[in-house]
Structures are given as structure tokens and as C-alpha cells.
Design an enzyme around this catalytic site. Structure first.
Site, mmCIF file in Angstrom:
data_model
loop_
_atom_site.group_PDB
_atom_site.id
_atom_site.type_symbol
_atom_site.label_atom_id
_atom_site.label_comp_id
_atom_site.label_asym_id
_atom_site.label_seq_id
_atom_site.Cartn_x
_atom_site.Cartn_y
_atom_site.Cartn_z
ATOM 1 N N LYS A 54 -19.041 26.105 -16.595
ATOM 2 C CA LYS A 54 -19.652 25.535 -17.797
ATOM 3 C C LYS A 54 -18.858 26.028 -19.005
ATOM 4 O O LYS A 54 -19.007 27.152 -19.450
ATOM 5 C CB LYS A 54 -21.121 25.966 -17.903
ATOM 6 C CG LYS A 54 -22.010 25.024 -18.721
ATOM 7 C CD LYS A 54 -21.669 24.910 -20.198
ATOM 8 C CE LYS A 54 -21.995 26.171 -20.945
ATOM 9 N NZ LYS A 54 -21.728 26.011 -22.420
ATOM 10 N N GLU A 74 -19.871 42.794 -34.721
ATOM 11 C CA GLU A 74 -18.564 42.200 -34.457
ATOM 12 C C GLU A 74 -18.298 41.139 -35.520
ATOM 13 O O GLU A 74 -19.082 40.207 -35.689
ATOM 14 C CB GLU A 74 -18.562 41.588 -33.066
ATOM 15 C CG GLU A 74 -17.198 41.250 -32.528
ATOM 16 C CD GLU A 74 -17.261 40.886 -31.046
ATOM 17 O OE1 GLU A 74 -16.211 40.954 -30.401
ATOM 18 O OE2 GLU A 74 -18.344 40.536 -30.545
#
Length: 488
Positions: free
Chosen positions: A185, A392
Site C-alpha cells: 500500500k 521531527e
């Protein structure tokens, strides 16, 4: 003479359906997903939007193909990977342009990814024939102990958008080598590269059902039934830590083998004895590879106070000299971020830091016009309570802080739940080894700004994941060890 590689020719060559059981088909619903050009916001193509029924069909195909594929001779599996490596290399320019169009990175970056990504197929083509076991005599002498390695079985792979080719080949390569079938996917932002890769593997002769690709905008709805299906034996995911936690919880029911390459918060340490010019060069690589949209990107720069002014000045000069623009254009160094949400997050992190006292030395403003661009940015005096000190960034922003001794540097570097990669620059070999051992990270780059290498194990500790990809260790993630005791 080879035909010119153009946007039109590349997009026309990519199948846009679901790849299930060796056939291209539309989704059960007939729905489609728009794929956007992040440099303009315009629609490049549409791809099939898989349903739960389509996902189940893909797993059905993988399960049906597993037994025959596991029995396929290792040499044959390896030769398929070698053929795929060679064909990707021949079509490097097509793959590079396709990635630039759907993800935004410059053509130079994309060409580098083609080289890096294809190398996983070459590496694992050689590992396919080196899957071994052992033979031993039991301590009492009465029994012989045999161990063998067998494929884990049908595997679900969920790949991210930032490295559309390499994150696929890094998972598909060892699975093919080990004898596992797959359902892949890809990310909805960048599905075209994976679809092109699937078609290439079909072209080189990968048997029907070994690789199946489903694109969907309903990831949770379509993937969860597969994860909970008792026929699935492994889940591998590259993406954010929160999503990884959810997937691991779902995988626990079936006791699946899992490989998780999750978030990072990489520190970049510059000690007082470092070659500052070399450290700046390494910083540019560690920060600006892929526009900072990499889990390995340097997220926090800690520089010894005695060299902080020189390092920061030189880094600011280098960052400010970069040219921002569409990745297909000549002379462009930095492309757009992948989508508006990503660009807005980076901008928010910068604004938060500035609001708490940080200083912007270059960049820091969202440019006007189309596309999801953000300029290379350097920020000084970032306080520890700034969001970017913990989160992040995933963008072209370099926050710089200082330290005064080695213990403080290690403490600052380890002050995070993440542990994927760290970087350090020093001329002292003893310091390099001692600091590298003290850093709580799965990978450490010493005097270099890039650690990724197909021949090395890639992965982190703590909240950065479990398992390793690449290297000799990469194929073990797709193999189970079986012990056979033989009574004489």
C-alpha cells in the site's frame, strides 16, 4: 535513438489501476484518487481508490501464490531481482522524472534515489542464494541439530511518500529474495512510482500474485482487516511513530512479525576539534537531503560553543545560497514540500520557536505564489521548550544550539523518545567511538552526513521502531528459523 523523456510520456506509461493477481483492474467502487504536483498544486493523474473488498482480493492473491513462490529456487528469485535492477537502471531517467513530478524533489535528488533504490534489488539478488542454516551435534552426542530458514509468508507493506522508489525496493527486495508474497500500500501522495515499479516487476517475469499493489484513500478501513486476517504473517511499515503504534496494536492479535521504521529526531554534534568546513558539508547533506523530508534528516544541531559562531555563519551562507523552485527546472537546489499540510507544519514550528526567543538567520517566511515551498532556514538560540526541539521538523529548517562539554552533548542528543540516527563530527577517534557508543541510536554517522547504504542495516531504537532493513540483517526479517532434531 531513444525517445525523449517528457512529463507526458512518463505519466502516460504508468498504469493507474490496482495490481492484483498479476492483473491491472479498477477498484470495486470505481472511485479515483487525485495525485498532485506539489510545485503547482495541479492534478498530475488519478489512480484507483481501493475498497475493503479490493484489499481482501489482494491478500487472497498473495496467499494463493505463497506456496509455489516459497518453492521457487533461490537462484530464480535472485535472477528476477537482478533483471529488475538492470531494467530500473535502464529507465533511470523515467523513474527520476516521475518521482520529481509526484513528490517534488529535484531531478538530481530523484536520480540519486533511483541509484540508491535499485541497489536494494541488486543486493538482495545476491542474498537470495545465501540463505543458510546449520548442522550440529547435540552435547550428549545422540541427536543431530539442524536449523533451516523458511519464508515468513504473506506480508503487508505500507510505504511512505518521501522516497517513493527506495522505500518500496528496500522492503520488496528482501521479500522476493526470501520467498514471501506481498500486498503493498503506497502513500496516497506518491503512488505512481510504486505502480510503475509493479509493472516493471511484472515485465521481468515475477509470477502472478507474488506482488500486489493497492492504492487507497481509506487506509485504515482497507488495511486493518488485512492486518487482522490470520493468513497474513508479517507487517512492515515506514512512517510516523503514532501510526506505527496503532499498527503494532492491530498486529498483536495475530502475533505478526513486524518491522517498523518510524520517526526520528536526529542530533548533529559538532565538537571543538572538528573540521568545521567538513562539518558544514555534512550538515548540508544531513539536513537538506530530500528537502529535509527524511527520517534521517538532522533535526537538532548541537555545536561546541568555541566553534558555534563559525559553523553557524558558514551554514547560514550555504543555506541562503540555495535556489528554491520546481524540481524539474535547471539550477534548482530545493523543491517544494510534499503538500500544504506539511508546509504549514514547518512554518508553525518556526513561528513557535521565534515566539519563544529564537532568531531566524536566513529564510523563515512562506513565499507567495503557487506550490508548497518553504525556504532553507537557519535558526539560532532555539530554547529547549520550542516544539522543534522535540518534534521531527521534516523540512529545510536547521535549529542551532550550543554545548560546552562531551557529557552535555550526549545528554542533549539523547533527550528524546526517538533513536533512529545521530551524527557527530570530531578529529579524535577515541572521542568518536566513545560518543557513538553512548548515543542511544540505531545508526551513527561519524564525520559523514549520510548513513543510508543498502549493504548496512537501517533502523532505530526506542520510539524509532523495531527491525532492520538492508544489509545482511534485512533478509532475516522475512525468514523464520526452523529447528529439526534428528535422533540417531
Amino acid at each position: 535513438m531513444a525517445a525523449a523523456v517528457t512529463q507526458e510520456s512518463v505519466l502516460e506509461s504508468v498504469p493507474t489501476g490496482l495490481f492484483i493477481g498479476g492483473q491491472w483492474r479498477e477498484s470495486a467502487s470505481g472511485d479515483r484518487i487525485d495525485v498532485h504536483d506539489p510545485s503547482t498544486g495541479s492534478v498530475l493523474a488519478t489512480v484507483a481508490d481501493a475498497t475493503v473488498e479490493d484489499g481482501r482480493a489482494a491478500l487472497d492473491a498473495a496467499v494463493a501464490a505463497q506456496a509455489d513462490w516459497a518453492r521457487t529456487p533461490p537462484r530464480d528469485r535472485g535472477e528476477l531481482l537482478r533483471s529488475a535492477f538492470e531494467l530500473i537502471s535502464e529507465r533511470a531517467e523515467q523513474f527520476a522524472l516521475l518521482m520529481t513530478l509526484e513528490m517534488g524533489k529535484t531531478l538530481a535528488e530523484s536520480r540519486g534515489e533511483v541509484t540508491y533504490g535499485s541497489e536494494f534489488f541488486r543486493w538482495f539478488s545476491e542474498e537470495a542464494v545465501r540463505i543458510g542454516g546449520r548442522y550440529a551435534t547435540a552435547p550428549n552426542g545422540a541427536t543431530r541439530l539442524l536449523t533451516t530458514k523458511q519464508p515468513v509468508g504473506p506480508t503487508l507493506m505500507i510505504t511512505p511518500w518521501n522516497f517513493p522508489l527506495a522505500m518500496g525496493t528496500r522492503k520488496i527486495g528482501p521479500a522476493i529474495a526470501a520467498g514471501c508474497t506481498m500486498v503493498v500500500k503506497p502513500a496516497t501522495q506518491t503512488p505512481l512510482t510504486m505502480l510503475a515499479l509493479a509493472d516493471l516487476l511484472r515485465e521481468v517475469g515475477l509470477p502472478d500474485g507474488v506482488l500486489n499493489v493497492v492504492t487507497t484513500s481509506h487506509t485504515g478501513d482497507v488495511m486493518e482487516p488485512l492486518i487482522r486476517d490470520p493468513r497474513l504473517r508479517k507487517l512492515t511499515f515506514t512512517g510516523s511513530t503514532p501510526v506505527g503504534r496503532t499498527l503494532m496494536e492491530q498486529a498483536a492479535g495475530g502475533i505478526l512479525r513486524v518491522s517498523m521504521e518510524l520517526g526520528g529526531n536526529a542530533p548533529f554534534l559538532v565538537f571543538e576539534d572538528a573540521d568545521v568546513d567538513k562539518a558544514v558539508e555534512g550538515a548540508m547533506l544531513a539536513k537538506m537531503r530530500n528537502m529535509g523530508e527524511a527520517c534521517t534528516a538532522a533535526n537538532r544541531f548541537y555545536v561546541h560553543a568555541s566553534v558555534a559562531e563559525e559553523f553557524t555563519s558558514k551554514l547560514t551562507q550555504r543555506m541562503g545560497a540555495l535556489t528554491v523552485g520546481r524540481g524539474t527546472e535547471q539550477g534548482v537546489d530545493v523543491g517544494p514540500l510534499v503538500d500544504e499540510k506539511s508546509r504549514d507544519k514547518v512554518s508553525s514550528l518556526v513561528q513557535d520557536a521565534v515566539g519563544k526567543g529564537a532568531r531566524v538567520l536566513v529564510g523563515g517566511e512562506v513565499p507567495s505564489g503557487a506550490g508548497w515551498f518553504y525556504p532553507p532556514t537557519v535558526i539560532a538560540d532555539v530554547p529547549p521548550d520550542a516544539e522543534m526541539a522535540k518534534e521531527e521538523i521534516f523540512g529545510p529548517v536547521a535549529p542551532v544550539s550550543t554545548f560546552t562539554d562531551d557529557d552535555e552533548a550526549v545528554r542533549l542528543a539523547n533527550d528524546t523518545e526517538y533513536g533512529l540516527v545521530a551524527y557527530l563530527f570530531t578529529r579524535d577517534v577515541s572521542r568518536a567511538l566513545l560518543v557513538a557508543e553512548a548515543l542511544e541510536y540505531g545508526m551513527v554517522g561519524v564525520n559523514q552526513g549520510i548513513v543510508s547504504n543498502p549493504a548496512a542495516p537501517f533502523g532505530g531504537v526506542k520510539s524509532s521502531g523495531v527491525g532492520r532493513e538492508g544489509g545482511f540483517e534485512g533478509i532475516d526479517e522475512y525468514l523464520e528459523t526452523k529447528y529439526i532434531g534428528l535422533q540417531l
